[in-house]
Design a protein around this motif. Structure first.
Motif, mmCIF file in Angstrom:
data_model
loop_
_atom_site.group_PDB
_atom_site.id
_atom_site.type_symbol
_atom_site.label_atom_id
_atom_site.label_comp_id
_atom_site.label_asym_id
_atom_site.label_seq_id
_atom_site.Cartn_x
_atom_site.Cartn_y
_atom_site.Cartn_z
ATOM 1 N N ALA A 265 0.812 -1.222 0.000
ATOM 2 C CA ALA A 265 0.000 0.000 0.000
ATOM 3 C C ALA A 265 0.841 1.265 0.000
ATOM 4 O O ALA A 265 0.318 2.357 -0.253
ATOM 5 C CB ALA A 265 -0.928 -0.007 1.220
ATOM 6 N N TRP A 266 2.144 1.147 0.246
ATOM 7 C CA TRP A 266 2.966 2.354 0.325
ATOM 8 C C TRP A 266 2.969 3.125 -0.990
ATOM 9 O O TRP A 266 3.035 4.364 -0.976
ATOM 10 C CB TRP A 266 4.407 2.013 0.742
ATOM 11 N N THR A 267 2.893 2.412 -2.124
ATOM 12 C CA THR A 267 2.974 3.128 -3.404
ATOM 13 C C THR A 267 1.752 4.021 -3.624
ATOM 14 O O THR A 267 1.881 5.155 -4.088
ATOM 15 C CB THR A 267 3.131 2.157 -4.581
ATOM 16 N N ASP A 268 0.567 3.515 -3.290
ATOM 17 C CA ASP A 268 -0.642 4.337 -3.434
ATOM 18 C C ASP A 268 -0.564 5.568 -2.530
ATOM 19 O O ASP A 268 -0.911 6.685 -2.943
ATOM 20 C CB ASP A 268 -1.888 3.517 -3.080
ATOM 21 N N ALA A 269 -0.106 5.352 -1.292
ATOM 22 C CA ALA A 269 0.018 6.475 -0.362
ATOM 23 C C ALA A 269 1.045 7.484 -0.867
ATOM 24 O O ALA A 269 0.848 8.699 -0.765
ATOM 25 C CB ALA A 269 0.417 5.968 1.021
ATOM 26 N N ALA A 270 2.146 6.979 -1.421
ATOM 27 C CA ALA A 270 3.214 7.861 -1.913
ATOM 28 C C ALA A 270 2.755 8.673 -3.113
ATOM 29 O O ALA A 270 3.093 9.856 -3.244
ATOM 30 C CB ALA A 270 4.448 7.038 -2.264
ATOM 31 N N VAL A 271 2.001 8.047 -4.003
ATOM 32 C CA VAL A 271 1.486 8.762 -5.171
ATOM 33 C C VAL A 271 0.552 9.890 -4.737
ATOM 34 O O VAL A 271 0.667 11.038 -5.199
ATOM 35 C CB VAL A 271 0.757 7.799 -6.132
ATOM 36 N N LYS A 272 -0.371 9.583 -3.829
ATOM 37 C CA LYS A 272 -1.301 10.613 -3.345
ATOM 38 C C LYS A 272 -0.559 11.757 -2.669
ATOM 39 O O LYS A 272 -0.894 12.928 -2.820
ATOM 40 C CB LYS A 272 -2.307 9.985 -2.390
ATOM 41 N N TRP A 273 0.488 11.402 -1.915
ATOM 42 C CA TRP A 273 1.321 12.418 -1.252
ATOM 43 C C TRP A 273 2.024 13.273 -2.309
ATOM 44 O O TRP A 273 2.028 14.508 -2.203
ATOM 45 C CB TRP A 273 2.330 11.736 -0.333
ATOM 46 N N ALA A 274 2.633 12.632 -3.293
ATOM 47 C CA ALA A 274 3.399 13.366 -4.312
ATOM 48 C C ALA A 274 2.506 14.302 -5.121
ATOM 49 O O ALA A 274 2.918 15.426 -5.461
ATOM 50 C CB ALA A 274 4.080 12.371 -5.263
#
Length: 277
Positions: A265-274
């Motif tokens: 799930a880190w990638t989805d969270a990172a994309v939303k953050w970016a």
């Protein structure tokens, strides 16, 4: 999508570097400019793979770029030189930032939305430029202003941060101290939690609490300093997963332990953050 590779260089004499070794390279992945879509001024992400400063992991390089470019983030994989004393690879990363910012029009990116991402030892490299971008140790050899290599945000994935022997990844620190292994002042300087201040950009971090290679204390120490200086950050600490997970799925797994659906799930969270930058 377009891809090209360029060689990075700087004034090695000004940096006091004599034994240069191989030159760093930057793999540039960017969107094809079409009349139908038009210009978007994408965010840019410079990716620093891990590998203990011994090598650049392929698992944390192109696959990560492919994942993020699909969300409209132009990606630049830095093949920095390894087994080289500090600050050579930090200068290479700063040179990559400078190159991307100077070519913002070509790559159709926003020069004020450059993220530096790093995994493990690459996380240490990303944290280094995120904290020292306005320091002469980087600007002088590059012959540039601090604003040319400013980091707008950093993404640190199970990063090496501290040089404290109790919690650090000793191999990474020793690779940076080559020839100066007994220099206590240099060792302390390489502890990135001690450089956090007003110049430090907003940050995204993730780590696994059972990481036996790079202890989770590395991220915890860094977060403590970010909070101290009111630097905005988002963090995700997963209960288990170990180290070196990259994308946490079959695309980057070399054994079943690299497949961790919860950590994925880190990638989805990172994309939303970016995309909020």
């Amino acid at each position: 999508m377009q891809k090209e590779t360029i060689e990075l260089s700087f004034d090695y004499d000004k940096a006091g570097i004599r034994d240069i070794g191989d030159r760093a390279a930057l793999d540039c992945y960017y969107h094809t400019l079409t009349e139908e879509i038009g210009r978007k001024k994408h965010r840019a992400m410079i990716i620093c793979p891990g590998g203990g400063y011994d090598f650049c992991s392929e698992r944390e390089a192109e696959p990560v770029a492919f994942r993020f470019i699909g969300y409209g983030i132009c990606c630049f994989v830095l093949r920095y030189t390894c087994q080289r004393a500090f600050p050579q690879n930090a200068l290479e990363c700063a040179a990559a930032i400078k190159y991307v910012r100077e070519n913002a029009e070509k790559f159709d990116i926003d020069p004020d939305k450059i993220i530096v991402a790093g995994f493990s030892a690459g996380g240490h490299l990303a944290a280094t430029v995120a904290n020292l971008w306005n320091d002469e140790i980087l600007t002088k050899p590059l012959g540039c202003n601090a604003e040319d290599i400013k980091v707008n945000a950093s993404m640190l994935c199970y990063p090496v941060i501290t040089s404290d022997p109790e919690f650090t990844h000793e191999g990474s620190i020793l690779n940076l101290m080559r020839g100066r292994e007994d220099d206590k002042e240099l060792r302390e300087y390489l502890a990135m939690e001690k450089h956090v201040g007003g110049q430090t950009p907003r940050t995204f971090l993730w780590h696994c609490s059972d990481d036996g290679c790079v202890r989770v204390q590395n991220s915890l120490l860094y977060m403590t300093e970010l909070a101290k200086y009111w630097i905005p950050f988002e963090s995700h600490i997963y209960e288990r997963g170990g180290h070196g997970l990259s994308l946490c799925d079959e695309s980057t797994a070399t054994w079943e332990g690299h497949i961790q659906p919860i950590c994925e799930a880190w990638t989805d969270a990172a994309v939303k953050w970016a995309l909020r930058i």
